[in-house]
Design an enzyme around this catalytic site. Structure first.
Site, short mmCIF file in Angstrom:
data_model
loop_
_atom_site.label_atom_id
_atom_site.label_comp_id
_atom_site.label_asym_id
_atom_site.label_seq_id
_atom_site.Cartn_x
_atom_site.Cartn_y
_atom_site.Cartn_z
N GLU A 1 -2.59 11.32 3.18
CA GLU A 1 -3.61 11.16 4.21
C GLU A 1 -3.63 12.44 5.04
OE1 GLU A 1 -4.21 7.06 6.16
OE2 GLU A 1 -2.07 7.20 5.79
N GLU B 1 0.86 -1.19 0.00
CA GLU B 1 0.00 0.00 0.00
C GLU B 1 0.89 1.23 0.00
OE1 GLU B 1 -2.90 0.13 3.16
OE2 GLU B 1 -2.92 2.32 3.19
#
Length: 278
Positions: A164, A159
């Site tokens: 974020e 990932e």
């Protein structure tokens, strides 16, 4: 529709052959300096400029619907839908909106789209120009997941979190990788903080330049992190095809739940998504 400065007007659609949870992070110190390698990728191979009103382009984007497994693995509170209340293209932007409402057993709704099965790529520059929302409990993200994730279970599939953000910390974003031996709270990650500015009040370009030997992280023109195989305490699982995910989560292990000061609806605006090769 406003005039979208510096936007590429032709949409290039690339269809190639071919969940994971974003989990709370522990900050790992990955220093940057002038010795880092910077690769410039200039061959545009996929672009969505979000110029066509209505639903996202079905040749590029899938919807993920529901609450996933245990709130997408993070105890998230939202139910993801494909309704226009939660996702649409309007005035040259993709709008992903979180609403506070009772819906199919959840107290919030939002949206999550992916290019799984429609566009995937190994290495290159992946970037998006985004304005994030504000408020405790909001967790927008722009990220990549290994395309073999359904058979090569996370974190083995890999990932790459390009961006974020926690809605109650409006001047800071995170860039991370997850893999075997360095996932969830042990992810390799670094934060980037704006000086005298906020990410919720304007658009910023979030990107990576990814090669077999490193992943460089950028906010606008600033290179703030490089991750190499030597930086991860496990197998380097980033030499396979990955697909793109855009989502706006509500609540969960990382941001916590919204509080009384969180105003709904809140919207993540995406001006464009572009992918380049050398």
């Amino acid at each position: 529709m406003r005039n979208k400065t510096n936007k590429i007007k032709s949409l290039i659609k690339v269809v190639s052959i071919p969940f994971i949870a974003l989990l709370f992070l522990t900050i790992t110190n990955c220093s940057t300096d002038e010795t880092q390698t910077v690769t410039n990728f200039t061959n545009l191979v996929m672009s969505d400029e979000f110029d066509a009103e209505g639903a996202p382009n079905s040749a590029l984007w899938n919807y993920e619907i529901g609450t996933g497994n245990n709130g997408w693995g993070n105890n998230e509170l939202q139910y993801y839908t494909d309704r226009t209340e939660n996702i649409k293209v309007e005035n040259g932007y993709l709008l992903i909106s979180a609403n506070k409402e009772a819906y199919n057993g959840s107290s919030y709704t939002s949206a999550r789209i992916t290019t799984q099965g429609l566009f995937e790529q190994t290495h290159g520059r992946f970037e998006a120009r985004i304005r994030v929302p504000y408020g405790k409990g909001l967790w927008p993200a722009f990220w990549l997941l290994g395309s073999d994730c359904e058979t090569n279970i996370w974190p083995q599939c890999g990932e790459i979190d390009i961006m974020e953000y926690l809605g109650d910390n409006p001047d800071t974003v995170f860039g991370s990788v997850h893999g075997p031996g360095y996932s969830a709270g042990e992810a390799v990650t670094k934060e980037y903080t704006l000086e005298n500015d906020r990410f919720d009040t304007g658009f910023h370009v979030f990107g990576i330049e990814w090669t077999p030997d490193y992943i460089n992280y950028y906010v606008d023109d600033a290179l703030y992190q490089q991750i190499t195989p030597a930086d991860v305490p496990g197998e380097w699982v980033f030499n396979n095809p990955f697909y793109i995910i855009l989502n706006l989560a509500v609540g969960g292990n990382f941001p916590g739940a919204p509080n009384s000061e969180t105003v709904f609806p809140q919207t993540m605006l995406v001006d464009y998504v572009r992918v380049y090769q050398q």
